[in-house]
Design a protein around this motif. Structure first.
Motif, PDB file in Angstrom:
ATOM      1  N   LEU A   1       0.810  -1.214   0.000  1.00 55.20           N
ATOM      2  CA  LEU A   1       0.000   0.000   0.000  1.00 55.20           C
ATOM      3  C   LEU A   1       0.848   1.271   0.000  1.00 55.20           C
ATOM      4  N   ALA A   2       2.133   1.143  -0.221  1.00 55.37           N
ATOM      5  CA  ALA A   2       3.006   2.323  -0.256  1.00 55.37           C
ATOM      6  C   ALA A   2       2.472   3.322  -1.274  1.00 55.37           C
ATOM      7  N   GLY A   3       2.316   4.586  -0.832  1.00 54.82           N
ATOM      8  CA  GLY A   3       1.802   5.632  -1.700  1.00 54.82           C
ATOM      9  C   GLY A   3       0.298   5.705  -1.773  1.00 54.82           C
ATOM     10  N   ALA A   4      -0.407   4.787  -1.112  1.00 59.89           N
ATOM     11  CA  ALA A   4      -1.871   4.729  -1.194  1.00 59.89           C
ATOM     12  C   ALA A   4      -2.520   5.775  -0.308  1.00 59.89           C
ATOM     13  N   THR A   5      -3.725   6.169  -0.701  1.00 61.19           N
ATOM     14  CA  THR A   5      -4.586   6.992   0.147  1.00 61.19           C
ATOM     15  C   THR A   5      -5.465   6.046   0.950  1.00 61.19           C
ATOM     16  N   ILE A   6      -5.454   6.209   2.277  1.00 69.85           N
ATOM     17  CA  ILE A   6      -6.141   5.260   3.154  1.00 69.85           C
ATOM     18  C   ILE A   6      -7.168   5.998   4.007  1.00 69.85           C
ATOM     19  N   CYS A   7      -8.414   5.582   3.922  1.00 66.30           N
ATOM     20  CA  CYS A   7      -9.491   6.175   4.708  1.00 66.30           C
ATOM     21  C   CYS A   7      -9.445   5.661   6.143  1.00 66.30           C
TER      22      CYS A   7
END
Length: 340
Positions: free
Chosen positions: A144-150
């Protein structure tokens, strides 16, 4: 002298059977005067507390509230709920707005000390996970590197996400919302690549998405989240009542006492069952309750296993395995202190 010793031994052997009913403390007095128990509830966590089509609270936490109401007032229907956001739940308990907080709340050191709360017993062992879209082809959390996480603010999930990213040198972009529903809607509408919260809640939320099969819960668990029922500091009697009601539900499962057979079990000669159901000893009066406090709770909602199965397990749409929430005799962590 011999007669005195024999008398003393008889008193010691009898123990709790000679106990008088304890005077009601401040919380018990308030609940009885109101003739209702007020519980803090989640605005919508499938498996823990949601409103069904008839407007009835359903879930593990909802049934925990009913069990306490039955133990204290003799009637599970006297349970009431106040919906609380993640940010408002602890202040609401501290201020006396609610009597008890069975609301997916992680037992942590700061909450237990600095916030003026006491955690009575764990009613669900959980851990934080991630949900992603199947089409993203993400297999592990480290991908998930670089991901936007809610994530929802005011939760341990927000802190855990930051700790996990820092410890693993992974750059992520948290997208933080005040309300759980806002967080779910943001993920559902595609505003973020992943959704992080307790794994059990992800499993429940997944069932309510437009197409559950389009979403995958990753195997990685990044934290310990022991969800426990909380009360305020300063009322030991109320702490005991809530704690031992939860223990009674676990003990009932271990002893084979169910919602369906609890009346038949009143005739059991098993000493542990007799104590649990108030046929022997004064375990209820020691806390200011009726002797049948545990009987009333079990009759209302069943034992812990029954509650788990219909809300989170095989009898529910979520279908979670018992895992660590199974009894200690079956390899789980659920272990009730003895009622004796």
């Amino acid at each position: 002298m011999k007669r005195t010793v024999l008398t003393l031994l008889a008193v010691m052997a009898t123990g709790p059977a000679l106990a008088q009913t304890a005077s009601p403390g401040p919380t018990l007095s308030t609940v009885r005067a109101r003739d209702a128990l007020i519980c803090g509830s989640h605005p919508g966590a499938p498996g823990f507390n949601v409103l069904d089509s008839q407007g009835v609270n359903r879930g593990l936490d909802a049934d925990t509230c009913r069990a306490i109401a039955a133990a204290v007032l003799g009637d599970a229907a006297k349970a009431r709920w106040i919906v609380l956001s993640s940010q408002a739940r602890l202040p609401a308990l501290q201020s006396g707005q609610v009597d008890v907080l069975p609301r997916t709340t992680t037992w942590s050191q700061v909450r237990d000390t600095a916030n003026g709360l006491n955690f009575t017993a764990v009613n669900f062992y959980d851990g934080q996970g991630f949900m992603v879209r199947r089409s993203a082809n993400v297999q592990r959390a480290r991908h998930l590197a670089g991901a936007t996480i809610c994530v929802t603010s005011g939760t341990t999930n927000e802190l855990n996400l930051a700790d996990w990213a820092r410890a693993n040198n992974i750059q992520v972009q948290p997208l933080v919302f005040d309300q759980n529903e806002e967080t779910r809607n943001a993920y559902n509408s595609g505003r973020c690549d992943a959704f992080t919260t307790d794994a059990s809640q992800l499993a429940g939320i997944r069932t309510a998405l437009r197409d559950p099969n389009e979403h995958v819960i990753l195997a990685d668990i990044i934290s310990k989240e022991p969800l426990a029922v909380a009360v305020r500091h300063g009322d030991d009697q109320w702490f005991d009542i809530v704690r031992w009601t939860i223990f009674a539900l676990i003990e009932a499962e271990e002893l084979g006492v169910t919602r369906a057979n609890v009346d038949e079990m009143l005739n059991s000669q098993n000493p542990a069952i007799r104590r649990l159901l108030g046929q022997a000893g004064d375990h209820g009066p020691l806390m200011g309750l009726d002797r049948r406090w545990a009987y009333n709770a079990i009759k209302a909602v069943g034992n812990y296993g029954e509650i788990f199965d219909r809300n989170l397990g095989a009898g529910s749409p979520i279908g979670l395995p018992r895992g660590v929430n199974d009894l200690w005799t079956r390899g789980g962590l659920m272990y009730a202190m003895p009622i004796r």
